[in-house]
Design a protein around this motif. Structure first.
Motif, PDB file in Angstrom:
ATOM      1  N   ILE A   1       0.855  -1.189   0.000  1.00  0.00           N
ATOM      2  CA  ILE A   1       0.000   0.000   0.000  1.00  0.00           C
ATOM      3  C   ILE A   1       0.889   1.235   0.000  1.00  0.00           C
ATOM      4  CG2 ILE A   1      -1.672   1.342   1.356  1.00  0.00           C
ATOM      5  CD1 ILE A   1      -2.779  -1.251   2.425  1.00  0.00           C
ATOM      6  N   ASP A   2       0.544   2.230  -0.820  1.00  0.00           N
ATOM      7  CA  ASP A   2       1.339   3.473  -0.824  1.00  0.00           C
ATOM      8  C   ASP A   2       0.570   4.587  -0.114  1.00  0.00           C
ATOM      9  OD1 ASP A   2      -0.488   4.682  -2.649  1.00  0.00           O
ATOM     10  OD2 ASP A   2       0.550   3.709  -4.315  1.00  0.00           O
ATOM     11  N   GLY A   3       1.254   5.693   0.098  1.00  0.00           N
ATOM     12  CA  GLY A   3       0.687   6.796   0.864  1.00  0.00           C
ATOM     13  C   GLY A   3      -0.539   7.415   0.239  1.00  0.00           C
ATOM     14  N   THR A   4      -0.637   7.416  -1.089  1.00  0.00           N
ATOM     15  CA  THR A   4      -1.809   8.033  -1.733  1.00  0.00           C
ATOM     16  C   THR A   4      -3.093   7.255  -1.420  1.00  0.00           C
ATOM     17  OG1 THR A   4      -1.390   6.750  -3.747  1.00  0.00           O
ATOM     18  CG2 THR A   4      -0.425   8.953  -3.610  1.00  0.00           C
ATOM     19  N   GLN A   5      -2.981   5.932  -1.302  1.00  0.00           N
ATOM     20  CA  GLN A   5      -4.158   5.129  -0.978  1.00  0.00           C
ATOM     21  C   GLN A   5      -4.647   5.432   0.438  1.00  0.00           C
ATOM     22  OE1 GLN A   5      -2.017   1.456  -2.223  1.00  0.00           O
ATOM     23  NE2 GLN A   5      -3.989   0.866  -3.102  1.00  0.00           N
ATOM     24  N   ILE A   6      -3.691   5.660   1.354  1.00  0.00           N
ATOM     25  CA  ILE A   6      -4.066   5.943   2.733  1.00  0.00           C
ATOM     26  C   ILE A   6      -4.776   7.285   2.832  1.00  0.00           C
ATOM     27  CG2 ILE A   6      -3.170   6.350   5.058  1.00  0.00           C
ATOM     28  CD1 ILE A   6      -0.895   4.459   4.406  1.00  0.00           C
ATOM     29  N   LEU A   7      -4.349   8.256   2.034  1.00  0.00           N
ATOM     30  CA  LEU A   7      -4.952   9.590   2.080  1.00  0.00           C
ATOM     31  C   LEU A   7      -6.439   9.544   1.732  1.00  0.00           C
ATOM     32  CD1 LEU A   7      -2.158  11.752   0.402  1.00  0.00           C
ATOM     33  CD2 LEU A   7      -2.801  11.710   2.828  1.00  0.00           C
ATOM     34  N   ASP A   8      -6.804   8.663   0.829  1.00  0.00           N
ATOM     35  CA  ASP A   8      -8.187   8.603   0.359  1.00  0.00           C
ATOM     36  C   ASP A   8      -9.069   7.660   1.190  1.00  0.00           C
ATOM     37  OD1 ASP A   8      -7.497  10.313  -1.669  1.00  0.00           O
ATOM     38  OD2 ASP A   8      -6.976   8.681  -3.048  1.00  0.00           O
ATOM     39  N   ASN A   9      -8.500   6.977   2.174  1.00  0.00           N
ATOM     40  CA  ASN A   9      -9.253   5.988   2.938  1.00  0.00           C
ATOM     41  C   ASN A   9      -8.935   6.092   4.428  1.00  0.00           C
ATOM     42  OD1 ASN A   9     -10.448   4.018   0.721  1.00  0.00           O
ATOM     43  ND2 ASN A   9      -8.339   4.464   0.114  1.00  0.00           N
ATOM     44  N   THR A  10      -9.832   5.550   5.244  1.00  0.00           N
ATOM     45  CA  THR A  10      -9.613   5.508   6.684  1.00  0.00           C
ATOM     46  C   THR A  10      -9.233   4.085   7.087  1.00  0.00           C
ATOM     47  OG1 THR A  10     -11.233   7.253   7.070  1.00  0.00           O
ATOM     48  CG2 THR A  10     -10.661   5.866   8.947  1.00  0.00           C
ATOM     49  N   ILE A  11      -8.056   3.932   7.633  1.00  0.00           N
ATOM     50  CA  ILE A  11      -7.604   2.621   8.108  1.00  0.00           C
ATOM     51  C   ILE A  11      -8.000   2.479   9.575  1.00  0.00           C
ATOM     52  CG2 ILE A  11      -5.648   1.061   8.314  1.00  0.00           C
ATOM     53  CD1 ILE A  11      -6.168   2.016   5.463  1.00  0.00           C
ATOM     54  N   ASN A  12      -8.686   1.401   9.906  1.00  0.00           N
ATOM     55  CA  ASN A  12      -9.137   1.183  11.269  1.00  0.00           C
ATOM     56  C   ASN A  12      -8.411   0.011  11.913  1.00  0.00           C
ATOM     57  OD1 ASN A  12     -11.117   3.265  11.465  1.00  0.00           O
ATOM     58  ND2 ASN A  12     -12.481   2.046  10.173  1.00  0.00           N
ATOM     59  N   GLY A  13      -8.420   0.008  13.229  1.00  0.00           N
ATOM     60  CA  GLY A  13      -7.830  -1.079  13.994  1.00  0.00           C
ATOM     61  C   GLY A  13      -8.711  -1.431  15.182  1.00  0.00           C
ATOM     62  N   PRO A  14      -8.424  -2.554  15.865  1.00  0.00           N
ATOM     63  CA  PRO A  14      -9.238  -2.984  17.005  1.00  0.00           C
ATOM     64  C   PRO A  14      -8.890  -2.210  18.275  1.00  0.00           C
ATOM     65  CG  PRO A  14      -7.457  -4.534  16.654  1.00  0.00           C
ATOM     66  CD  PRO A  14      -7.335  -3.510  15.563  1.00  0.00           C
ATOM     67  N   GLU A  15      -9.911  -1.967  19.103  1.00  0.00           N
ATOM     68  CA  GLU A  15      -9.659  -1.342  20.398  1.00  0.00           C
ATOM     69  C   GLU A  15     -10.186  -2.197  21.536  1.00  0.00           C
ATOM     70  OE1 GLU A  15     -10.870   2.835  22.516  1.00  0.00           O
ATOM     71  OE2 GLU A  15      -9.617   2.861  20.717  1.00  0.00           O
TER      72      GLU A  15
END
Length: 558
Positions: free
Chosen positions: A466-480
């Protein structure tokens, strides 16, 4: 007299001894506290012996004619008189390892669960008539049950005596019910009841992960296992040396739930594993399984084909069977005849003819398939292609106008071609018959209540490409973690998929004998999305975590 009279009446009807009309007539003439079965026995419609034999058969225990069975006098010392009166149970033989006990109602779980604890040893029940048991008690204990009110009441859980019993002996029925209900509430797929050296461990598999939920004294194991075997209706309580299989049907919160039960003798006692088969999963749509809209459209086209083979591949526990059942649910229409052959039948589906493999009597996958083809089906589902004979019959069925669904154990979609060749199927037949191969895995879904935005680590970006441009357009979530997901951060699972359609170009590649890596490379050039790439889409959409996808696609090289 009988603990579950309505169920027993149904069994007696199925045995052909009475009809529903008989039951209605006798029920309309009942007086006082009389039961229907007692009334029919009194009026000579059926006999005690017939009822006892039906009870014995339904509970997988032997029927015994006590009047003609010699019993050693010292055996009566094995059970105190108060227990004999309370449970209406008499000892028949001391087998050393266990005590054979005659009961009138083997469907009475309280008796079967509680007696071993009170006696301090295991029992093996047999079934006799109530009058024969009463005679044995009268002649050997000097007690007439007809004059004893305590015996008429059956198990008594009240008063001082009941309190002592509750305090000193596990209420097995409540305990087993609690285990089953809690597993359902936690959305467990499996229940593991495991004897250890000094304790009994209960574990649930939730979203693919085993969780230890309880520990109990090991002395409860025989009663818990006996209770589950009796609930299954087909497993023998007396047999503890051999593996057994059974099914339990229960209702939890208004839902019908099937449990597939497996018992295996281990070095510390019988280990039991129950697979929870929630029928609500049958009505899942493709979106709930994890298919995106573009894949849904492709998949609907595939399962609407008139013939050919559609294979679903993946390791054990990757959701292959659920996907197949969801497919059948979509295409199960009155104008289609659908037959399945499974080992075992996991879900019972209305409108579908389901055949269970029984290898011990010669009902193999291949034998069942040959018989199925004479039934003129439109659609066939084979639980798993395991050998050359089954594979060749499936391919011939596909080539003669049938749509065939099945599973195969391979790591990715292109490898299924090589796997079929290894089994012994000629590749030109694979190219001609197979329409699509779907590889799948299950990843845990992030809990919608507590999932939180997280940054991707350099390792995760590298592993997922995954590159930085993909991250800019999406929200990456994780478990809490929260109360709703029991602190895990995940709730439920969804599939990630790799769909290889066998079009003309792929068909030529198979006929040209390309290796699996070559086939995979060319399929990707033609637009096939890999498992990891489908997983990446679901990470970028916030449905699952990067670590989940990395973990389940570790063998996916691109």
């Amino acid at each position: 007299m009988y603990s579950n009279e309505d169920y027993l009446i149904t069994l007696i009807e199925e045995a052909g001894l009475i009809t529903q009309q008989d039951v209605e007539i006798f029920r309309s003439n009942l007086t006082g506290n009389q039961s229907v079965i007692e009334f029919m026995i009194l009026e000579h419609k059926i006999t005690e012996e017939q009822v006892a034999q039906v009870c014995a058969q339904s509970s997988s225990v032997d029927y015994i004619d006590l009047a003609n069975t010699p019993i050693a006098p010292d055996v009566f010392e094995k059970i105190p008189e108060d227990l004999v009166k309370r449970f209406k149970a008499v000892p028949v033989a001391d087998q050393g390892g266990y005590l054979t006990i005659a009961v009138a109602d083997p469907l009475n779980f309280e008796t079967l669960d509680t007696l071993p604890h009170l006696l301090g040893r295991e029992i093996s029940p047999v079934c006799a008539t109530p009058s024969a048991i009463a005679q044995v008690i009268k002649h050997n204990y000097g007690t007439d049950l007809n004059d004893d009110e305590t015996a008429k009441d059956g198990l008594s859980w009240g008063g001082d005596e009941g309190e002592d019993l509750d305090a000193n002996d596990a209420p097995i029925i409540k305990l087993v019910s609690h285990i089953l209900v809690e597993a359902f509430k936690m959305r467990a797929s499996d229940i593991h009841i495991e004897p250890l050296e000094t304790s009994l461990r209960i574990r649930y598999r939730v979203d693919g992960k085993l969780i230890e939920v309880d520990n109990h004294p090991k002395k409860l194991l025989p009663a818990i296992v006996a209770r589950l075997k009796v609930m299954s209706g087909s497993m023998s309580i007396a047999e503890k040396r051999l593996p057994q299989d059974g099914r339990i049907q229960i209702q939890v919160a208004g839902k019908d739930v099937d449990l597939r039960v497996s018992s295996v003798p281990s070095n510390h006692g019988e280990s039991v594993v129950m697979r929870i088969l929630d029928k609500s999963s049958l009505v899942l749509g493709l979106a709930e399984l994890g298919f995106y809209s573009d894949d849904q459209d492709r998949f609907h086209e595939l399962i609407g084909l008139p013939d050919g083979i559609i294979l679903v591949t993946g390791p054990t526990g990757s959701g292959k069977t659920t996907t197949l059942y969801a497919c059948l649910n979509v295409i199960n229409k009155p104008d289609k005849k659908i037959i399945t052959v499974e080992d075992p039948v996991e879900y019972e589906m209305p409108g579908i003819n389901q055949v269970m493999v029984k290898t011990d009597i010669g009902m193999t996958f291949a034998a069942a398939l040959r018989a199925m083809l004479r039934q003129a089906p439109n659609i066939i589902m084979i639980g798993e292609i395991r050998d050359e004979e089954t594979a060749n019959i499936a391919i011939n069925a596909a080539l003669t106008g049938h749509l065939v669904f099945s599973t195969l154990h391979t790591n990715d979609a292109p490898s299924a071609v090589a796997r079929l060749a290894d089994i012994g199927v000629k590749k030109f037949l694979v190219a001609s018959a197979v329409r699509a191969i779907i590889a799948q895995r299950l990843v845990r879904k992030l809990c919608p209540n507590c999932k939180t935005p997280v940054p991707l680590t350099e390792r995760e970006m590298r592993m997922l490409n995954i590159d930085g441009t993909q991250i800019l357009d999406n929200t990456i979530n994780g478990p809490e973690g929260c109360d709703k997901c029991r602190g895990s951060g995940f709730k439920g699972r969804l599939g990630i998929f790799e769909i290889l359609e066998i079009d003309d170009e792929v068909r030529h590649m198979i006929n040209d004998n390309l290796s699996s890596p070559q086939l995979r490379k060319r399929a990707r050039e033609l637009g096939m999305r890999t498992l990891r790439e489908d997983g990446i889409r679901k990470v970028l959409s916030g449905m699952t975590s990067a670590e989940e996808v990395i973990a389940v696609t570790m063998g996916d090289q691109g």
